[in-house]
Design an enzyme around this catalytic site. Structure first.
Site, mmCIF file in Angstrom:
data_model
loop_
_atom_site.group_PDB
_atom_site.id
_atom_site.type_symbol
_atom_site.label_atom_id
_atom_site.label_comp_id
_atom_site.label_asym_id
_atom_site.label_seq_id
_atom_site.Cartn_x
_atom_site.Cartn_y
_atom_site.Cartn_z
ATOM 1 N N HIS A 231 0.795 -1.360 -0.012
ATOM 2 C CA HIS A 231 -0.075 0.027 0.016
ATOM 3 C C HIS A 231 0.631 1.420 -0.052
ATOM 4 O O HIS A 231 0.348 2.180 -0.540
ATOM 5 C CB HIS A 231 -0.987 0.048 1.137
ATOM 6 C CG HIS A 231 -2.079 0.958 1.320
ATOM 7 N ND1 HIS A 231 -2.090 2.291 0.665
ATOM 8 C CD2 HIS A 231 -3.377 0.909 1.357
ATOM 9 C CE1 HIS A 231 -3.100 2.786 0.643
ATOM 10 N NE2 HIS A 231 -3.963 1.802 1.058
ATOM 11 N N ASP B 270 -10.758 -7.864 -16.697
ATOM 12 C CA ASP B 270 -11.137 -8.912 -17.643
ATOM 13 C C ASP B 270 -9.919 -9.483 -18.282
ATOM 14 O O ASP B 270 -9.619 -8.936 -19.251
ATOM 15 C CB ASP B 270 -12.195 -8.281 -18.674
ATOM 16 C CG ASP B 270 -13.005 -9.450 -19.450
ATOM 17 O OD1 ASP B 270 -12.428 -10.507 -19.548
ATOM 18 O OD2 ASP B 270 -13.741 -8.844 -20.403
#
Length: 452
Positions: free
Chosen positions: A151, A398
């Site tokens: 992070h 995707d």
């Protein structure tokens, strides 16, 4: 759920044959990188069969790492373990292949639990890579993709951009609309004003004065440091369970109508849901002192506030801290809590972000030995923290077989640390992942779907 690891390897960036290999470069951490959580975050996707091949996913990963080089580099730390930056050395990302002898629908949990820790690379110990990926194939043909990233290198906004680009690359498409790599931090990007103008207090907000540190360690490249993850391993921490609350589009509409009654402009979906969960958690926790205060830590994206370049890749988040008493949360209507949240976020405006830049650049942090307040705890009660992913395009990942069938954070059993995620149903509903003490769970469920 038994997960069998088949292989583990590094995937290094690939570059077009016509392009020269880029040189090694050091990217210093910005004040926003240094003030955020220094930890590994993990998320999990699931895709129905027929799924993409591992070869296509790996090829896409190599291609996208060639554009987002920060995720292929290694974190550099100073002698005391403090974050210094990322060296763009094309070290690569860790790719783990695994399999499960069973059906995803029968085995994988629908909400975070210790079991899901087996669906992504370990967050424990020293981790040399900024990014790790685990591809777990189930006997039914479904594919789970566990993704972890540091992070301190990039926030959720930036990471979601990377994930969408990875899917495009796996499908043989251009990684982005432009061939240029996304801009990242450089020493001149967040300059303090001359003269500086620290208009707001940042001690006790983004920074605090810690007790004297223990003896330091040698500087290093790679590896994690400090309070990395807080997921509690394979056993629940302190009797904490993560409850998944599903708010339908209709329920959210009725909730917004109730909160916004008599108000010209309705509260946002985020403000309304968070206000409702805040009140529900306060009630479920059984907080009896009406004068006790409860605070929420809310991430606020500063990209527009600081006019950051389009596609900025890194951390650019500060926090808003709405505060209310238990008596006001439970004794006043929903609109009060929503207004408190709205006002606190509004105060984290461009002027506040510029004040932070000036303060962080002033030398006060180093001179006074201040440290970031963004440190994970096991229990936040009576407070809350929320990570809202409602506007991030996580569901647009995707690889060629369609969008994921579900998406969720990994198992982080910090009591009171909420995640708000669009439902995989795609119908406008929202899933709230709420870590609560086991003995408070029934009370939370009883009032979670009540509109007062």
């Amino acid at each position: 759920m038994e997960v069998k690891v088949l292989s583990s390897r590094l995937v290094r960036p690939s570059y077009p044959a016509s392009a020269a290999a880029p040189e090694e470069e050091f990217v210093p951490s910005s004040m926003f990188d240094k003030v955020t959580y220094d930890m590994q975050m993990a998320i999990i996707y699931a895709f129905r069969p027929p799924g993409p091949s591992v070869a296509d996913i790996e090829k896409g990963l190599a291609a996208v790492l060639g554009v987002y080089r920060l995720f292929a580099g290694q974190v550099v730390r100073g002698g005391g373990g403090e974050l210094r930056g990322v060296v763009l050395n094309d070290h690569g990302a860790r790719l783990v292949e695994a399999c499960v002898d069973g059906s995803l629908a029968d085995i994988a949990p629908a909400k975070p639990s210790p079991v899901v820790l087996r669906l992504h690379p370990s967050l424990e110990g020293e981790i040399e890579e900024v990014v790790q990926v685990q591809l777990t194939r189930f006997a039914c043909g479904s594919l789970a993709v566990g993704f972890t990233a540091n992070h301190a290198v990039a926030d959720g906004h930036a990471t979601s951009d990377f994930l969408v680009a990875w899917g495009r690359a796996a499908r043989g498409l251009a990684v982005a609309a432009t061939a240029a790599a996304p801009p990242h931090h450089h020493p001149g990007m967040f300059r303090p004003r001359d003269p500086p103008l620290v208009e707001f207090e940042h001690r006790g907000v983004e920074y605090y004065r810690p007790p004297p540190p223990a003896a330091g360690v040698d500087g290093d490249v790679g590896g994690d440091h400090k309070q990395q993850h807080g997921h509690g391993g394979e056993e629940a921490s302190h009797g904490i369970v993560i409850h998944k609350a599903h708010f339908t589009k209709d329920f959210i509409a009725r909730l917004r109508a109730a909160a916004s009654e008599g108000r010209g402009r309705p509260f946002s979906r985020f403000e309304t849901i968070l206000a409702h969960v805040w009140r529900t958690m306060t009630r479920a926790r059984g907080l009896g002192n009406p004068l006790q205060s409860s605070t929420i830590r809310i991430s606020v994206d500063g990209r527009q506030r600081l006019s950051a370049p389009a596609g900025y890749f890194g951390n650019l988040v500060l926090w808003a801290f709405p505060r209310a008493t238990v008596g006001d949360l439970l004794g006043r209507p929903l609109k009060h809590a929503a207004q408190v949240i709205h006002d606190a976020v509004a105060r984290a405006d461009a002027a506040y972000f510029r004040s932070f830049v000036d303060f962080a650049s002033s030398g006060a942090v180093e001179g006074e030995g201040l440290a970031p307040t963004a440190v994970l705890k096991d229990v936040l009660c009576p407070d809350l923290e929320v990570d809202s992913w409602l506007t991030f395009p996580f569901y647009e990942l995707d690889f060629g077989g369609g969008c994921p069938t579900y998406f969720m954070p990994s198992y982080f059993p910090t009591e009171g640390m909420l995640f708000l995620v669009p439902s995989y149903l795609g119908d406008g509903s929202v899933d709230a992942f709420v870590p609560v003490f086991d003995h408070n769970l029934e009370a939370f469920k009883q009032s979670c779907y009540s509109i007062e």
